[in-house]
Design a protein around this motif. Structure first.
Motif, PDB file in Angstrom:
ATOM      1  N   GLN A 278     -17.926   9.079 -65.402  1.00  0.00           N
ATOM      2  CA  GLN A 278     -18.330   8.287 -64.926  1.00  0.00           C
ATOM      3  C   GLN A 278     -19.105   7.574 -64.090  1.00  0.00           C
ATOM      4  OE1 GLN A 278     -22.348   7.958 -66.786  1.00  0.00           O
ATOM      5  NE2 GLN A 278     -21.612   7.559 -68.806  1.00  0.00           N
ATOM      6  N   ILE A 279     -19.402   7.417 -62.756  1.00  0.00           N
ATOM      7  CA  ILE A 279     -19.068   6.029 -62.665  1.00  0.00           C
ATOM      8  C   ILE A 279     -20.452   5.169 -62.740  1.00  0.00           C
ATOM      9  CG2 ILE A 279     -19.409   5.021 -59.354  1.00  0.00           C
ATOM     10  CD1 ILE A 279     -18.154   7.585 -58.990  1.00  0.00           C
ATOM     11  N   ILE A 280     -19.831   3.760 -63.330  1.00  0.00           N
ATOM     12  CA  ILE A 280     -20.614   3.327 -63.896  1.00  0.00           C
ATOM     13  C   ILE A 280     -21.709   1.918 -62.488  1.00  0.00           C
ATOM     14  CG2 ILE A 280     -21.082   0.736 -64.896  1.00  0.00           C
ATOM     15  CD1 ILE A 280     -21.354   3.458 -66.391  1.00  0.00           C
ATOM     16  N   GLU A 281     -20.518   1.342 -61.573  1.00  0.00           N
ATOM     17  CA  GLU A 281     -20.951   0.593 -60.426  1.00  0.00           C
ATOM     18  C   GLU A 281     -19.382   1.225 -59.725  1.00  0.00           C
ATOM     19  OE1 GLU A 281     -21.246  -4.230 -59.545  1.00  0.00           O
ATOM     20  OE2 GLU A 281     -20.999  -3.461 -61.391  1.00  0.00           O
ATOM     21  N   SER A 282     -20.564   0.639 -58.426  1.00  0.00           N
ATOM     22  CA  SER A 282     -19.061   1.341 -56.291  1.00  0.00           C
ATOM     23  C   SER A 282     -19.373   0.153 -56.284  1.00  0.00           C
ATOM     24  CB  SER A 282     -20.210   2.419 -55.372  1.00  0.00           C
ATOM     25  OG  SER A 282     -19.534   3.561 -56.664  1.00  0.00           O
ATOM     26  N   HIS A 283     -18.218  -0.979 -56.234  1.00  0.00           N
ATOM     27  CA  HIS A 283     -17.630  -2.104 -55.764  1.00  0.00           C
ATOM     28  C   HIS A 283     -17.976  -2.108 -53.644  1.00  0.00           C
ATOM     29  CE1 HIS A 283     -18.051  -3.260 -59.408  1.00  0.00           C
ATOM     30  NE2 HIS A 283     -17.076  -2.398 -59.977  1.00  0.00           N
ATOM     31  N   GLU A 284     -18.037  -3.404 -53.322  1.00  0.00           N
ATOM     32  CA  GLU A 284     -18.217  -3.121 -51.720  1.00  0.00           C
ATOM     33  C   GLU A 284     -16.990  -3.045 -51.668  1.00  0.00           C
ATOM     34  OE1 GLU A 284     -20.391  -6.492 -50.619  1.00  0.00           O
ATOM     35  OE2 GLU A 284     -22.515  -6.601 -51.682  1.00  0.00           O
ATOM     36  N   ASP A 285     -15.435  -3.590 -51.671  1.00  0.00           N
ATOM     37  CA  ASP A 285     -15.293  -3.136 -50.909  1.00  0.00           C
ATOM     38  C   ASP A 285     -14.408  -1.979 -51.507  1.00  0.00           C
ATOM     39  OD1 ASP A 285     -14.254  -3.374 -54.350  1.00  0.00           O
ATOM     40  OD2 ASP A 285     -13.541  -4.959 -53.592  1.00  0.00           O
ATOM     41  N   GLY A 286     -15.057  -1.057 -51.936  1.00  0.00           N
ATOM     42  CA  GLY A 286     -14.264   0.083 -52.388  1.00  0.00           C
ATOM     43  C   GLY A 286     -14.048   0.558 -53.985  1.00  0.00           C
ATOM     44  N   ALA A 287     -13.746  -0.559 -54.903  1.00  0.00           N
ATOM     45  CA  ALA A 287     -13.294  -0.702 -56.197  1.00  0.00           C
ATOM     46  C   ALA A 287     -14.540   0.396 -57.104  1.00  0.00           C
ATOM     47  CB  ALA A 287     -13.119  -1.750 -56.492  1.00  0.00           C
ATOM     48  N   LYS A 288     -14.140   0.844 -57.592  1.00  0.00           N
ATOM     49  CA  LYS A 288     -15.373   2.245 -58.782  1.00  0.00           C
ATOM     50  C   LYS A 288     -15.001   1.656 -60.394  1.00  0.00           C
ATOM     51  CE  LYS A 288     -16.628   4.891 -55.462  1.00  0.00           C
ATOM     52  NZ  LYS A 288     -17.222   6.302 -55.232  1.00  0.00           N
ATOM     53  N   THR A 289     -16.020   1.330 -60.770  1.00  0.00           N
ATOM     54  CA  THR A 289     -15.945   1.079 -62.036  1.00  0.00           C
ATOM     55  C   THR A 289     -16.113   2.231 -62.887  1.00  0.00           C
ATOM     56  OG1 THR A 289     -16.870  -1.181 -62.298  1.00  0.00           O
ATOM     57  CG2 THR A 289     -17.173  -0.413 -64.036  1.00  0.00           C
ATOM     58  N   PHE A 290     -15.614   3.265 -63.704  1.00  0.00           N
ATOM     59  CA  PHE A 290     -15.726   4.556 -64.272  1.00  0.00           C
ATOM     60  C   PHE A 290     -16.197   3.810 -65.987  1.00  0.00           C
ATOM     61  CE2 PHE A 290     -13.255   4.737 -60.961  1.00  0.00           C
ATOM     62  CZ  PHE A 290     -13.941   6.582 -59.914  1.00  0.00           C
ATOM     63  N   GLN A 291     -16.584   4.685 -66.585  1.00  0.00           N
ATOM     64  CA  GLN A 291     -16.510   4.801 -68.071  1.00  0.00           C
ATOM     65  C   GLN A 291     -16.582   5.872 -68.365  1.00  0.00           C
ATOM     66  OE1 GLN A 291     -19.604   2.749 -70.284  1.00  0.00           O
ATOM     67  NE2 GLN A 291     -20.539   4.843 -70.965  1.00  0.00           N
ATOM     68  N   ILE A 292     -15.467   6.084 -69.531  1.00  0.00           N
ATOM     69  CA  ILE A 292     -15.172   7.373 -70.526  1.00  0.00           C
ATOM     70  C   ILE A 292     -15.274   6.914 -71.441  1.00  0.00           C
ATOM     71  CG2 ILE A 292     -13.331   8.086 -68.934  1.00  0.00           C
ATOM     72  CD1 ILE A 292     -11.042   7.146 -70.691  1.00  0.00           C
ATOM     73  N   LYS A 293     -15.605   8.333 -72.594  1.00  0.00           N
ATOM     74  CA  LYS A 293     -15.814   8.205 -73.921  1.00  0.00           C
ATOM     75  C   LYS A 293     -15.112   9.137 -74.622  1.00  0.00           C
ATOM     76  CE  LYS A 293     -19.665   8.039 -78.550  1.00  0.00           C
ATOM     77  NZ  LYS A 293     -21.016   8.576 -78.401  1.00  0.00           N
ATOM     78  N   VAL A 294     -13.782   8.726 -75.592  1.00  0.00           N
ATOM     79  CA  VAL A 294     -12.593   9.170 -75.620  1.00  0.00           C
ATOM     80  C   VAL A 294     -11.970   8.425 -77.186  1.00  0.00           C
ATOM     81  CG1 VAL A 294     -11.753  10.039 -74.166  1.00  0.00           C
ATOM     82  CG2 VAL A 294     -11.697   8.472 -74.150  1.00  0.00           C
ATOM     83  N   VAL A 295     -11.717   8.912 -77.613  1.00  0.00           N
ATOM     84  CA  VAL A 295     -10.528   7.916 -78.840  1.00  0.00           C
ATOM     85  C   VAL A 295      -9.743   7.962 -78.266  1.00  0.00           C
ATOM     86  CG1 VAL A 295      -9.844   8.685 -81.427  1.00  0.00           C
ATOM     87  CG2 VAL A 295     -11.557  10.077 -80.871  1.00  0.00           C
ATOM     88  N   ILE A 296      -9.197   6.254 -78.930  1.00  0.00           N
ATOM     89  CA  ILE A 296      -7.614   5.819 -78.172  1.00  0.00           C
ATOM     90  C   ILE A 296      -6.879   5.952 -78.399  1.00  0.00           C
ATOM     91  CG2 ILE A 296      -7.098   3.461 -77.915  1.00  0.00           C
ATOM     92  CD1 ILE A 296     -10.023   2.177 -78.440  1.00  0.00           C
TER      93      ILE A 296
END
Length: 344
Positions: A278-296
């Motif tokens: 899921q998208i956690i944050e959309s940044h002004e420069d077009g970059a985005k912060t995502f989050q997933i829940k998985v085993v490393i």
């Protein structure tokens, strides 16, 4: 089991034998090979009659199945293909074959849209494209991802039948890290594909093991061992929180946050690394912060490494440290490469 299925197994077995030009095959040898194949694939242990195999050879020689197999007898005893490069698997499709396959495609297409049939969509498309190209004698217009040099695929069928018939396998295996070959008395439960590689999950010494088919050296049925049913993992939920096929039973899924630059964010958004993304944050420069829940695991780390400098792991700290060490080592490697270029 319908007779035509058993006959097909016998035809393929005879074909495999006759393609082996380093051995001389008598009729009794072919009978034994067909009997072994039917027992291995279908659990039929009553044996095959001499007349059945003789009729099979005549059928393969004839035009009825389109084989026209050039089977000859030499020294009044041994069977072989007159053309050493012949195989029934290379026989072109007949008009009847194409008609039957077209009808099968039409039936399968009716199931598109049903949730339980969604995984078959690309198989139907592949079959439909192959039939169309064969009819028109053109090249296929769909090119599915494949690896022609992939080893181990010959073990898919015997493992599949071992799972269905609850047979224990003796597997000779050598992993990439091992210095010697190992032998496993293995209870197979599941075949799994990941990135064009196949893996079999099963029991060895009361623990769950995951073996890559391309590292298997040899397989045979272990008749003296009783099959133990799967009580080690839930097949339906086991892969819910992992990327790839590797997991430790004691490791739990973690929330992983990562930043992706503006050029690569659309790719990650439209092709998620995991269904939990899921998208956690959309940044002004077009970059985005995502989050997933998985085993490393190693597969996840390789996914992140594939983005190189366009991705940045934010949490958890344990994964940040892993990625830091990976890139630190990579940097040292490239520093050495550049030094050697300057010297040379």
């Amino acid at each position: 089991m319908p007779a035509n299925r058993n006959a097909l197994i016998r035809y393929k077995t005879i074909d495999t034998c006759l393609r082996n030009k380093y051995r001389r095959w008598t009729l009794n040898d072919l009978i034994d090979a067909c009997s072994d194949a039917l027992y291995e694939y279908e659990g039929i242990d009553k044996g095959i009659s001499k007349r059945t195999v003789q009729m099979d050879i005549q059928m393969m020689r004839s035009e009825k199945l389109g084989y026209n197999a050039p089977i000859v007898v030499y020294d009044h005893k041994y069977y072989k293909y007159e053309d050493e490069n012949y195989s029934i698997t290379d026989t072109p499709l007949t008009e009847q074959d194409l008609k039957t396959m077209s009808e099968a495609v039409e039936i399968l297409r009716q199931f598109k849209g049903f949730s339980y049939f969604s995984e078959m969509d690309n198989i139907v498309s592949r079959l439909e494209d192959h039939v169309t190209s064969a009819k028109k004698k053109t090249f296929p217009v769909i090119d599915f991802e494949k690896n022609e040099n992939l080893t181990g695929l010959k073990y898919l069928d015997p493992i599949y039948h071992a799972i269905n018939n609850k047979k224990v396998l003796k597997i000779t295996y050598k992993s990439f890290k091992a210095t010697s070959i190992c032998s496993y008395i293995f209870h197979p439960y599941l075949l799994k594909e990941y990135r064009n590689r196949w893996f079999v999950f099963g029991r060895f010494n009361h623990s769950l093991y995951n073996l890559a088919l391309d590292r298997i050296q040899e397989i045979e049925i272990s008749e003296n061992d009783k099959f133990i049913d799967n009580d080690l993992f839930n097949i339906q939920s086991f892969f819910e929180d992992i990327v790839g096929v590797t997991r430790n039973a004691n490791i739990r899924a973690k929330n992983i946050r990562f930043w992706v630059d503006k050029n690569n964010a659309p790719y990650v958004e439209t092709k998620p690394l995991h269904k939990s993304q899921q998208i956690i944050e959309s940044h002004e420069d077009g970059a985005k912060t995502f989050q997933i829940k998985v085993v490393i695991n190693q597969e996840l780390i390789r996914e992140f490494l594939g983005f190189a400098d366009s991705i940045k792991i934010l949490s958890p700290k344990s994964l940040v440290d892993i990625m830091y060490k990976k890139f630190e080592k990579a940097l040292k490697n490239y520093i050495l490469v550049r030094k050697n270029e300057i010297i040379n």
